[in-house]
Design an enzyme around this catalytic site. Structure first.
Site, PDB file in Angstrom:
ATOM      1  N   ARG A 120     -24.375  80.926  27.294  1.00 42.73           N
ATOM      2  CA  ARG A 120     -25.304  79.834  27.636  1.00 42.73           C
ATOM      3  C   ARG A 120     -26.257  79.451  26.513  1.00 42.73           C
ATOM      4  O   ARG A 120     -27.297  78.861  26.748  1.00 42.73           O
ATOM      5  CB  ARG A 120     -26.123  80.165  28.877  1.00 42.73           C
ATOM      6  N   LYS A 163     -26.985  66.964  18.325  1.00 47.23           N
ATOM      7  CA  LYS A 163     -25.785  66.626  19.100  1.00 47.23           C
ATOM      8  C   LYS A 163     -24.615  67.472  18.619  1.00 47.23           C
ATOM      9  O   LYS A 163     -24.263  67.432  17.443  1.00 47.23           O
ATOM     10  CB  LYS A 163     -25.427  65.165  18.903  1.00 47.23           C
ATOM     11  N   GLU A 211     -23.855  56.470   5.341  1.00 45.17           N
ATOM     12  CA  GLU A 211     -24.829  56.745   6.410  1.00 45.17           C
ATOM     13  C   GLU A 211     -26.251  56.878   5.831  1.00 45.17           C
ATOM     14  O   GLU A 211     -27.232  56.529   6.484  1.00 45.17           O
ATOM     15  CB  GLU A 211     -24.393  57.989   7.174  1.00 45.17           C
ATOM     16  N   LYS A 251     -33.943  59.965   9.955  1.00 48.16           N
ATOM     17  CA  LYS A 251     -33.238  60.301  11.186  1.00 48.16           C
ATOM     18  C   LYS A 251     -34.121  61.165  12.085  1.00 48.16           C
ATOM     19  O   LYS A 251     -34.203  60.958  13.293  1.00 48.16           O
ATOM     20  CB  LYS A 251     -31.921  61.009  10.889  1.00 48.16           C
ATOM     21  N   GLU A 301     -31.900  59.847  23.578  1.00 44.00           N
ATOM     22  CA  GLU A 301     -31.192  58.594  23.382  1.00 44.00           C
ATOM     23  C   GLU A 301     -31.406  57.565  24.472  1.00 44.00           C
ATOM     24  O   GLU A 301     -30.492  57.176  25.180  1.00 44.00           O
ATOM     25  CB  GLU A 301     -29.691  58.879  23.259  1.00 44.00           C
ATOM     26  N   ARG A 314     -33.476  55.456  19.473  1.00 37.26           N
ATOM     27  CA  ARG A 314     -32.387  56.146  18.794  1.00 37.26           C
ATOM     28  C   ARG A 314     -31.179  55.235  18.587  1.00 37.26           C
ATOM     29  O   ARG A 314     -30.389  55.435  17.672  1.00 37.26           O
ATOM     30  CB  ARG A 314     -31.995  57.392  19.594  1.00 37.26           C
ATOM     31  N   ASN A 372     -27.308  53.286  15.456  1.00 32.41           N
ATOM     32  CA  ASN A 372     -25.945  52.776  15.608  1.00 32.41           C
ATOM     33  C   ASN A 372     -25.677  51.525  14.778  1.00 32.41           C
ATOM     34  O   ASN A 372     -24.636  50.890  14.937  1.00 32.41           O
ATOM     35  CB  ASN A 372     -25.653  52.475  17.086  1.00 32.41           C
ATOM     36  N   HIS A 380     -22.220  50.570  13.678  1.00 36.48           N
ATOM     37  CA  HIS A 380     -21.273  51.398  14.437  1.00 36.48           C
ATOM     38  C   HIS A 380     -20.521  50.625  15.522  1.00 36.48           C
ATOM     39  O   HIS A 380     -19.486  51.073  15.984  1.00 36.48           O
ATOM     40  CB  HIS A 380     -21.985  52.598  15.062  1.00 36.48           C
ATOM     41  N   HIS A 437     -16.954  51.566  14.904  1.00 41.16           N
ATOM     42  CA  HIS A 437     -16.155  52.383  15.837  1.00 41.16           C
ATOM     43  C   HIS A 437     -14.862  51.690  16.223  1.00 41.16           C
ATOM     44  O   HIS A 437     -13.817  52.328  16.345  1.00 41.16           O
ATOM     45  CB  HIS A 437     -16.965  52.674  17.101  1.00 41.16           C
ATOM     46  N   HIS A 497     -15.069  57.545   8.654  1.00 44.06           N
ATOM     47  CA  HIS A 497     -16.210  57.054   9.432  1.00 44.06           C
ATOM     48  C   HIS A 497     -17.165  56.230   8.558  1.00 44.06           C
ATOM     49  O   HIS A 497     -17.559  55.122   8.921  1.00 44.06           O
ATOM     50  CB  HIS A 497     -16.951  58.222  10.078  1.00 44.06           C
TER      51      HIS A 497
HETATM   52 ZN    ZN Z   1     -22.166  57.484  12.095  1.00 45.42          ZN
END
Ligand code: ZN
Ligand code: ADP
Length: 360
Positions: free
Chosen positions: A122, A143, A185, A227, A237, A241, A245, A248, A252, A265
């Protein structure tokens, strides 16, 4: 250089500098990482021959018990079956609640090892040793995740590291394409938040591409700082936040449809940022947004056009079905100016399509 990431529930340091890998155990001691329970280092088979031994020896000489798990490089290692195998090895090696997981690698290793740490008993401590430029991004925000065959990063958690140890000298062995894509990035962080840093990025492309350590330190420090600032205002988020993106939404979609001949990416979001900048201008914001965004990508040798073999219908389809960016309508991060971003919903699909068609 040292940066403290300050979050609601806790804070942790990011150390950035040349040669940090030679003093790994000093940092572990300084931050009282437990030496009674074994540590597990997770890395991939490109990084292991380069840096694993150095880390293990340094920790063992200082009295730590260490075990290792080496995954095949690549996204496919971010899976539940790999997680299960690592958990088995961790149990055999006697890891317990006071053990730490050490991620030595880029985004793939960081996400996977972070999720191992989040789920083992956990949740146990987690230390990140990033070896890619792109990983500056994933080292802030907590994340962590593995993939499911049906969706990327869908099985995951928020799990903050105890500390991040970023040795800029490890970046010298990165393939050139990974260096450029990783810088994408960083450039994004300037464009959305800090006009001065954006300008610095325009002026220092050559130095960064040559991996000059002072420049890298400065840029990684700023990228992490921006960041961290955005994330600490919005850990789970909800609002702010989402400006991260930028690039993105289109990016994406490009990644999704470039299955073969895959875009990295950073490459996909570079094209996506140029598209989003153009969209910003179409929505009435200053022309310079597009000019500067395009010129900075060019300086870094990043792509600014959608490859010809990708089909516009498929790109639009992928964009409209991306759960992250659509709630019945596509969500875009728009620049009001360089260094100033905001979220805009309900932009006409026809306009977006026109932008995508002209990104060739
Ligand atoms: Zn990214
Ligand atoms: P990211 O998502 O941060 O770009 P990945 O984990 O996808 O990171 O790594 C990109 C590729 O670069 C992988 O093939 C990885 O094995 C390799 N790699 C990572 N760090 C280094 C390094 N310092 N030197 C050489 N290759 C590296």
């Amino acid at each position: 250089k040292q940066l403290i990431v300050d979050l609601d529930d806790r804070s942790y340091p990011i150390y950035i500098g040349e040669g940090i890998l030679d003093q790994i155990s000093t940092f572990f001691r300084k931050h009282q990482i437990n030496d009674q329970s074994p540590l597990m280092i997770i890395t991939d088979d490109n990084i292991a021959p380069l840096y694993l031994k150095k880390v293990i020896v340094s920790l063992q000489e200082s009295g730590y018990k260490v075990c290792e798990y080496i995954v095949p490089a690549g996204e496919s290692s971010k899976s539940l079956s790999v997680l299960e195998k690592i958990t088995g090895v961790a149990l055999d090696a006697g890891l317990d609640r006071k053990s730490s997981i050490v991620a030595l690698g880029g985004g793939v290793v960081g996400d996977l090892a972070g999720f191992v740490a989040a789920s083992f008993m956990r949740g146990i401590p987690f230390i990140q040793i990033p070896t890619t430029i792109l990983a500056h991004d994933s080292s802030v925000g907590g994340k962590v995740a593995v993939n499911h065959p049906k969706a990327k990063n869908i099985i995951g958690a928020f799990h903050q590291p105890q500390m991040v140890l970023y040795d800029t000298s490890t970046l010298r062995t990165l393939p050139e394409r990974e260096i450029k894509a990783g810088l994408s990035e960083l450039i994004k962080h300037g464009l959305i938040w800090d006009a001065k840093f954006a300008e610095w990025n325009q002026l220092n492309a050559e130095k960064l591409l040559a991996l000059d350590s002072e420049s890298l330190e400065y840029a990684l420090y700023n990228g992490c700082k921006i960041k961290a600032h955005v994330v600490s205002e919005d850990e789970r988020e909800n609002g702010l936040r989402a400006i991260l993106n930028f690039g993105h939404t289109i990016g994406h979609a490009l990644e999704a449809v470039s299955q073969y001949n895959k875009l990295l990416h950073g490459e996909a979001i570079a094209i996506g940022m140029v598209g989003a900048a153009k969209l910003s201008v179409h929505l009435g914001y200053p022309q310079r947004i597009y000019k500067e965004t395009k010129s900075v990508m060019k300086k870094y040798g990043l792509p600014i056009q959608i490859p010809n073999h990708l089909n516009v219908d498929e790109i639009m389809e992928a964009m409209l079905h991306d759960k992250k960016f659509s709630e019945g309508q596509v969500v875009f991060t728009i620049l009001k100016d360089i260094g100033e971003a905001h979220i805009q919903r309900g932009i006409s699909i026809d306009l977006i399509r026109e932008i995508v068609e002209n990104l060739r």
